[in-house]
Design a protein around this motif. Structure first.
Motif, PDB file in Angstrom:
ATOM      1  N   LEU A   1       0.812  -1.208   0.000  1.00 36.10           N
ATOM      2  CA  LEU A   1       0.000   0.000   0.000  1.00 36.10           C
ATOM      3  C   LEU A   1       0.854   1.270   0.000  1.00 36.10           C
ATOM      4  CD1 LEU A   1      -2.605  -1.205   2.624  1.00 36.10           C
ATOM      5  CD2 LEU A   1      -2.864  -1.179   0.144  1.00 36.10           C
ATOM      6  N   ASN A   2       1.929   1.260   0.789  1.00 39.96           N
ATOM      7  CA  ASN A   2       2.820   2.415   0.881  1.00 39.96           C
ATOM      8  C   ASN A   2       4.139   1.930   1.487  1.00 39.96           C
ATOM      9  OD1 ASN A   2       2.326   2.267   3.741  1.00 39.96           O
ATOM     10  ND2 ASN A   2       0.464   3.472   3.433  1.00 39.96           N
ATOM     11  N   ALA A   3       4.903   2.852   2.060  1.00 40.07           N
ATOM     12  CA  ALA A   3       6.226   2.498   2.575  1.00 40.07           C
ATOM     13  C   ALA A   3       6.168   1.562   3.773  1.00 40.07           C
ATOM     14  CB  ALA A   3       6.988   3.763   2.953  1.00 40.07           C
ATOM     15  N   HIS A   4       5.012   1.441   4.409  1.00 37.00           N
ATOM     16  CA  HIS A   4       4.897   0.570   5.585  1.00 37.00           C
ATOM     17  C   HIS A   4       3.681  -0.363   5.533  1.00 37.00           C
ATOM     18  CE1 HIS A   4       8.088   2.705   7.735  1.00 37.00           C
ATOM     19  NE2 HIS A   4       7.542   3.830   7.330  1.00 37.00           N
ATOM     20  N   GLY A   5       2.654   0.008   4.777  1.00 37.86           N
ATOM     21  CA  GLY A   5       1.426  -0.776   4.750  1.00 37.86           C
ATOM     22  C   GLY A   5       1.497  -1.947   3.791  1.00 37.86           C
ATOM     23  N   LEU A   6       0.956  -3.074   4.215  1.00 38.51           N
ATOM     24  CA  LEU A   6       1.057  -4.314   3.446  1.00 38.51           C
ATOM     25  C   LEU A   6      -0.172  -5.173   3.714  1.00 38.51           C
ATOM     26  CD1 LEU A   6       3.223  -6.049   1.763  1.00 38.51           C
ATOM     27  CD2 LEU A   6       3.726  -7.131   3.955  1.00 38.51           C
ATOM     28  N   GLN A   7      -0.641  -5.840   2.667  1.00 44.36           N
ATOM     29  CA  GLN A   7      -1.690  -6.845   2.824  1.00 44.36           C
ATOM     30  C   GLN A   7      -1.228  -8.133   2.160  1.00 44.36           C
ATOM     31  OE1 GLN A   7      -5.411  -5.415   1.280  1.00 44.36           O
ATOM     32  NE2 GLN A   7      -5.614  -3.822   2.826  1.00 44.36           N
ATOM     33  N   VAL A   8      -1.431  -9.244   2.844  1.00 47.65           N
ATOM     34  CA  VAL A   8      -1.088 -10.555   2.303  1.00 47.65           C
ATOM     35  C   VAL A   8      -2.365 -11.370   2.206  1.00 47.65           C
ATOM     36  CG1 VAL A   8       0.299 -12.637   2.581  1.00 47.65           C
ATOM     37  CG2 VAL A   8       1.201 -10.430   3.367  1.00 47.65           C
ATOM     38  N   VAL A   9      -2.751 -11.727   1.003  1.00 44.48           N
ATOM     39  CA  VAL A   9      -3.994 -12.466   0.782  1.00 44.48           C
ATOM     40  C   VAL A   9      -3.735 -13.944   1.060  1.00 44.48           C
ATOM     41  CG1 VAL A   9      -5.857 -12.951  -0.820  1.00 44.48           C
ATOM     42  CG2 VAL A   9      -4.595 -10.791  -0.993  1.00 44.48           C
ATOM     43  N   ILE A  10      -4.398 -14.475   2.077  1.00 38.84           N
ATOM     44  CA  ILE A  10      -4.219 -15.874   2.487  1.00 38.84           C
ATOM     45  C   ILE A  10      -5.390 -16.734   2.036  1.00 38.84           C
ATOM     46  CG2 ILE A  10      -4.027 -17.421   4.463  1.00 38.84           C
ATOM     47  CD1 ILE A  10      -1.504 -15.827   3.989  1.00 38.84           C
ATOM     48  N   GLY A  11      -6.597 -16.271   2.293  1.00 35.53           N
ATOM     49  CA  GLY A  11      -7.784 -17.068   1.999  1.00 35.53           C
ATOM     50  C   GLY A  11      -8.601 -17.308   3.257  1.00 35.53           C
ATOM     51  N   PRO A  12      -9.534 -18.262   3.232  1.00 42.07           N
ATOM     52  CA  PRO A  12     -10.454 -18.465   4.354  1.00 42.07           C
ATOM     53  C   PRO A  12      -9.772 -18.800   5.677  1.00 42.07           C
ATOM     54  CG  PRO A  12     -11.247 -19.602   2.388  1.00 42.07           C
ATOM     55  CD  PRO A  12      -9.869 -19.132   2.087  1.00 42.07           C
ATOM     56  N   GLN A  13      -8.560 -19.344   5.657  1.00 45.17           N
ATOM     57  CA  GLN A  13      -7.876 -19.721   6.898  1.00 45.17           C
ATOM     58  C   GLN A  13      -7.021 -18.595   7.469  1.00 45.17           C
ATOM     59  OE1 GLN A  13      -8.477 -22.416   8.555  1.00 45.17           O
ATOM     60  NE2 GLN A  13      -9.821 -23.258   6.975  1.00 45.17           N
ATOM     61  N   VAL A  14      -7.269 -17.357   7.044  1.00 47.59           N
ATOM     62  CA  VAL A  14      -6.418 -16.244   7.462  1.00 47.59           C
ATOM     63  C   VAL A  14      -6.427 -16.039   8.969  1.00 47.59           C
ATOM     64  CG1 VAL A  14      -8.222 -14.507   7.137  1.00 47.59           C
ATOM     65  CG2 VAL A  14      -5.810 -13.852   6.968  1.00 47.59           C
ATOM     66  N   GLN A  15      -7.586 -16.267   9.615  1.00 49.48           N
ATOM     67  CA  GLN A  15      -7.634 -16.057  11.069  1.00 49.48           C
ATOM     68  C   GLN A  15      -6.677 -17.006  11.789  1.00 49.48           C
ATOM     69  OE1 GLN A  15      -9.688 -13.697  12.953  1.00 49.48           O
ATOM     70  NE2 GLN A  15      -8.091 -14.309  14.384  1.00 49.48           N
ATOM     71  N   SER A  16      -6.629 -18.263  11.361  1.00 44.91           N
ATOM     72  CA  SER A  16      -5.716 -19.224  11.977  1.00 44.91           C
ATOM     73  C   SER A  16      -4.258 -18.844  11.726  1.00 44.91           C
ATOM     74  CB  SER A  16      -5.990 -20.635  11.431  1.00 44.91           C
ATOM     75  OG  SER A  16      -7.293 -21.058  11.753  1.00 44.91           O
ATOM     76  N   VAL A  17      -3.963 -18.384  10.516  1.00 46.42           N
ATOM     77  CA  VAL A  17      -2.595 -17.956  10.211  1.00 46.42           C
ATOM     78  C   VAL A  17      -2.219 -16.767  11.080  1.00 46.42           C
ATOM     79  CG1 VAL A  17      -1.095 -16.984   8.425  1.00 46.42           C
ATOM     80  CG2 VAL A  17      -2.674 -18.846   7.852  1.00 46.42           C
ATOM     81  N   LYS A  18      -3.121 -15.828  11.216  1.00 44.17           N
ATOM     82  CA  LYS A  18      -2.847 -14.647  12.032  1.00 44.17           C
ATOM     83  C   LYS A  18      -2.613 -15.031  13.483  1.00 44.17           C
ATOM     84  CE  LYS A  18      -4.418 -10.919  14.553  1.00 44.17           C
ATOM     85  NZ  LYS A  18      -5.056 -10.860  15.875  1.00 44.17           N
ATOM     86  N   ASP A  19      -3.423 -15.944  14.014  1.00 45.24           N
ATOM     87  CA  ASP A  19      -3.253 -16.382  15.409  1.00 45.24           C
ATOM     88  C   ASP A  19      -1.895 -17.056  15.610  1.00 45.24           C
ATOM     89  OD1 ASP A  19      -5.755 -15.416  15.993  1.00 45.24           O
ATOM     90  OD2 ASP A  19      -6.765 -17.356  15.823  1.00 45.24           O
ATOM     91  N   GLU A  20      -1.477 -17.879  14.645  1.00 49.92           N
ATOM     92  CA  GLU A  20      -0.171 -18.533  14.763  1.00 49.92           C
ATOM     93  C   GLU A  20       0.966 -17.525  14.640  1.00 49.92           C
ATOM     94  OE1 GLU A  20       0.313 -22.062  12.388  1.00 49.92           O
ATOM     95  OE2 GLU A  20      -1.785 -22.638  12.658  1.00 49.92           O
ATOM     96  N   LEU A  21       0.789 -16.514  13.793  1.00 49.65           N
ATOM     97  CA  LEU A  21       1.792 -15.459  13.702  1.00 49.65           C
ATOM     98  C   LEU A  21       1.902 -14.708  15.032  1.00 49.65           C
ATOM     99  CD1 LEU A  21       1.171 -13.927  10.149  1.00 49.65           C
ATOM    100  CD2 LEU A  21       3.293 -14.961  10.963  1.00 49.65           C
ATOM    101  N   ASP A  22       0.750 -14.426  15.650  1.00 53.17           N
ATOM    102  CA  ASP A  22       0.757 -13.758  16.952  1.00 53.17           C
ATOM    103  C   ASP A  22       1.561 -14.560  17.973  1.00 53.17           C
ATOM    104  OD1 ASP A  22      -0.668 -11.445  16.409  1.00 53.17           O
ATOM    105  OD2 ASP A  22      -2.606 -12.385  16.766  1.00 53.17           O
ATOM    106  N   SER A  23       1.352 -15.870  17.975  1.00 53.36           N
ATOM    107  CA  SER A  23       2.058 -16.719  18.937  1.00 53.36           C
ATOM    108  C   SER A  23       3.563 -16.698  18.682  1.00 53.36           C
ATOM    109  CB  SER A  23       1.526 -18.157  18.855  1.00 53.36           C
ATOM    110  OG  SER A  23       0.155 -18.209  19.189  1.00 53.36           O
ATOM    111  N   LEU A  24       3.953 -16.760  17.404  1.00 51.09           N
ATOM    112  CA  LEU A  24       5.376 -16.736  17.081  1.00 51.09           C
ATOM    113  C   LEU A  24       6.009 -15.392  17.448  1.00 51.09           C
ATOM    114  CD1 LEU A  24       5.417 -18.516  13.599  1.00 51.09           C
ATOM    115  CD2 LEU A  24       6.272 -19.418  15.764  1.00 51.09           C
ATOM    116  N   ILE A  25       5.294 -14.307  17.176  1.00 53.66           N
ATOM    117  CA  ILE A  25       5.810 -12.981  17.503  1.00 53.66           C
ATOM    118  C   ILE A  25       5.950 -12.821  19.006  1.00 53.66           C
ATOM    119  CG2 ILE A  25       5.291 -10.513  17.425  1.00 53.66           C
ATOM    120  CD1 ILE A  25       3.929 -11.041  14.702  1.00 53.66           C
ATOM    121  N   ALA A  26       4.930 -13.294  19.743  1.00 57.39           N
ATOM    122  CA  ALA A  26       4.971 -13.185  21.202  1.00 57.39           C
ATOM    123  C   ALA A  26       6.137 -13.987  21.782  1.00 57.39           C
ATOM    124  CB  ALA A  26       3.650 -13.670  21.794  1.00 57.39           C
TER     125      ALA A  26
END
Length: 540
Positions: A501-526
């Motif tokens: 989107l710009n110098a910092h904004g980004l979207q990654v199209v995953i599909g219907p399982q995006v919520q699960s991917v996001k939750d796993e990313l949260d766990s890895l980041i934490a």
């Protein structure tokens, strides 16, 4: 990354984030609409005469219960938006933001009631007076019905107050009221003042929305096409929710008297008619903006495009992309989620996406001209059955398969010709990376079915993530250094598309399982960050 170093939110990103928050109440609204649709249809006289066993008292009690529960979202839709917007947009202390959203909405209407009472308009039960000032009961308070637009404004104000004051430090004598406790306090004061202004400025807002509705309705049969094509064209930018909300929930989508109440917005009109026992049939002026318009493209067109992409793939690659295309078709036809298919050709052939947007809008117009009256939001097979077939032939549901078949053939022919004629690199057309989107890279695969550690690495690692959220099919991120993001690696790990989107904004199209991917990313980041850094860098 310290909070002070966070990149500023641009107006573009703000509206994207705002549109994303609409999906929480809309998802509930869609589910409640299905409950209401099943309950009202199976308790109708026509269905009972066709299937007499459904007239059993136990069955009718069940269907009445479904109708009552399903009407919840319609009855409290504005307050749900007022809560959902600060909940979704706040970086931290989301619960406080949501609570303040409810406080702000209630206080706004109480202050408006005070003004109307002080000016002599209230108390009154005269229907002419109430209608002249657009006064209705809102949470049991006689107030000006500002509808969804008023709730959105409340939500935005509460979000801004929350971001400004949720970490405020007060003098020791007042320290108890500092921090997050101060947010509902300042919300009460601010929205209390705003409520006094509403009776003065709201007629101007209402006139603007009515003007937009006049433009759309003045376009006649092309009104639905403008809406349908506009929604598709705004979708890649994440801004389609704004247009959809205007049509579904404000006067721009029409106004109609239903069961003695004036109702505004295409979707609210449809659901009001669903729950009104004296209403027979649905208003064509409302349903022309709803599910029926999507059905030609969703049930016919996009599956035809998927088949064309399959047939145009190299024979040795077809087995690699079969699963990707089938899952995309299922998501589209059953769930009404189109992005898994649309993003397969959006970036490699934007002109095909433009044709798709035009054909989607044309589907809206054709269904309206044919007099089909199928409502709700998703345009999938569930809406077709629940709000079409179950409500009898008056909805003209039998025309949907015919039109969808025509759209299937048109999409198939157009996509096959374009892909072969212009050598468009849709999945399976390129030997070097064929099927990369269909198979994850080797590595750890979590419950989501994705190699999330590899996705995080492709995003530049946990230290590169400033904020992380998701909508129905996409991860929405702000990153510290976008040059560290590896688009090719993301696609190798089954990302359907990457939107910078710009110098910092980004979207990654995953599909219907995006919520699960996001939750796993949260766990890895934490797990990879100190708690102090995490609290200032990520929000969920």
């Amino acid at each position: 990354m310290p909070a002070s170093q966070k990149p500023k939110v641009t107006l573009w990103e703000f509206f994207q984030s705002l549109g994303k928050t609409f999906m929480l109440p809309v998802a509930l609204l869609s589910f409640c609409g299905i409950m209401l649709g099943i309950g009202s249809s199976l308790s109708s006289r026509d269905v009972i005469s066709l299937l007499p066993f459904l007239g059993h008292p136990a069955c009718q009690l069940l269907f009445t219960w479904m109708s009552k529960v399903g009407s919840f979202a319609f009855s409290f839709l504005p307050v749900m938006f007022a809560i959902a917007i600060p909940l979704g947009m706040a970086r931290d202390n989301k619960g406080v933001a949501a609570f303040s959203g409810f406080v702000g909405f209630a206080v706004l209407n109480l202050a408006t009631n005070f003004y109307l009472t002080a000016s002599g308009v209230l108390p009154s039960s005269d229907p002419l007076v109430l209608k002249a000032h657009n006064i209705q009961n809102v949470l049991g308070i006689q107030s000006i019905d500002t509808g969804i637009l008023g709730a959105v404004l409340v939500g935005i104000i509460v979000y801004l107050l929350h971001e400004r004051f949720n970490t405020i430090r007060l003098p020791d004598a007042l320290a108890f009221f500092g921090g997050t406790r101060f947010v509902p306090i300042i919300t009460t004061l601010t929205l209390g003042v705003c409520g006094l202004v509403v009776p003065l400025i709201w007629p101007w807002f209402a006139a603007g929305i009515n003007g937009l509705g006049w433009v759309i309705n003045g376009a006649g049969a092309f009104g639905p096409m403008i809406f349908g094509s506009g929604e598709r064209l705004l979708l890649p930018f994440g801004l389609h929710h704004i247009l959809v909300a205007l049509i579904r929930f404000t006067d721009a989508g029409g106004t109609l008297d239903v069961c003695g109440h004036s109702v505004s917005g295409a979707l609210t009109i449809f659901q009001a008619q669903l729950s009104c026992p004296t209403t027979h049939g649905f208003a064509e002026s409302a349903t022309r903006f709803l599910s029926q318009g999507k059905m030609p493209a969703f049930l016919g067109g996009l599956p035809g495009a998927a088949l064309a992409m399959y047939h145009c793939a190299k024979p040795e690659n077809r087995h690699k992309i079969k699963g990707l295309l089938i899952s995309g078709v299922v998501a589209c036809v059953v769930g009404g989620t189109t992005e898994p298919i649309e993003f397969l050709f959006l970036f490699v052939a934007p002109f095909l996406y433009l044709i798709h947007a035009i054909l989607t809008g044309l589907g809206f117009t054709v269904m309206a001209l044919l007099g089909v009256t199928i409502g709700n939001t998703d345009g999938n097979i569930i809406d077709f059955v629940v709000f079409g077939i179950l409500h009898g032939t008056a909805t003209k549901w039998y025309l949907v398969p015919l039109v969808a078949a025509i759209w299937f053939a048109a999409y198939y022919a157009i996509f096959r010709f374009a892909i072969l004629r212009f050598n468009i690199k849709t999945p399976g057309r390129d030997s070097d990376n064929a099927g990369s989107a269909a198979h994850a890279s080797s590595g750890t695969v979590g419950q989501s079915g994705y190699n999330v550690p590899a996705i995080l690495s492709a995003l530049g690692g946990a230290g590169n993530i400033v904020s992380l959220d998701n909508c129905i099919t996409r991860l929405r991120l702000s990153v510290a250094d976008i040059s560290k993001v590896d688009d090719a690696a993301l696609k190798e790990n089954r990302a359907i598309g990457v939107v910078r989107l710009n110098a910092h904004g980004l979207q990654v199209v995953i599909g219907p399982q995006v919520q699960s991917v996001k939750d796993e990313l949260d766990s890895l980041i934490a797990a990879s960050r100190p708690a102090a850094e995490l609290s200032g860098a990520t929000h969920v």
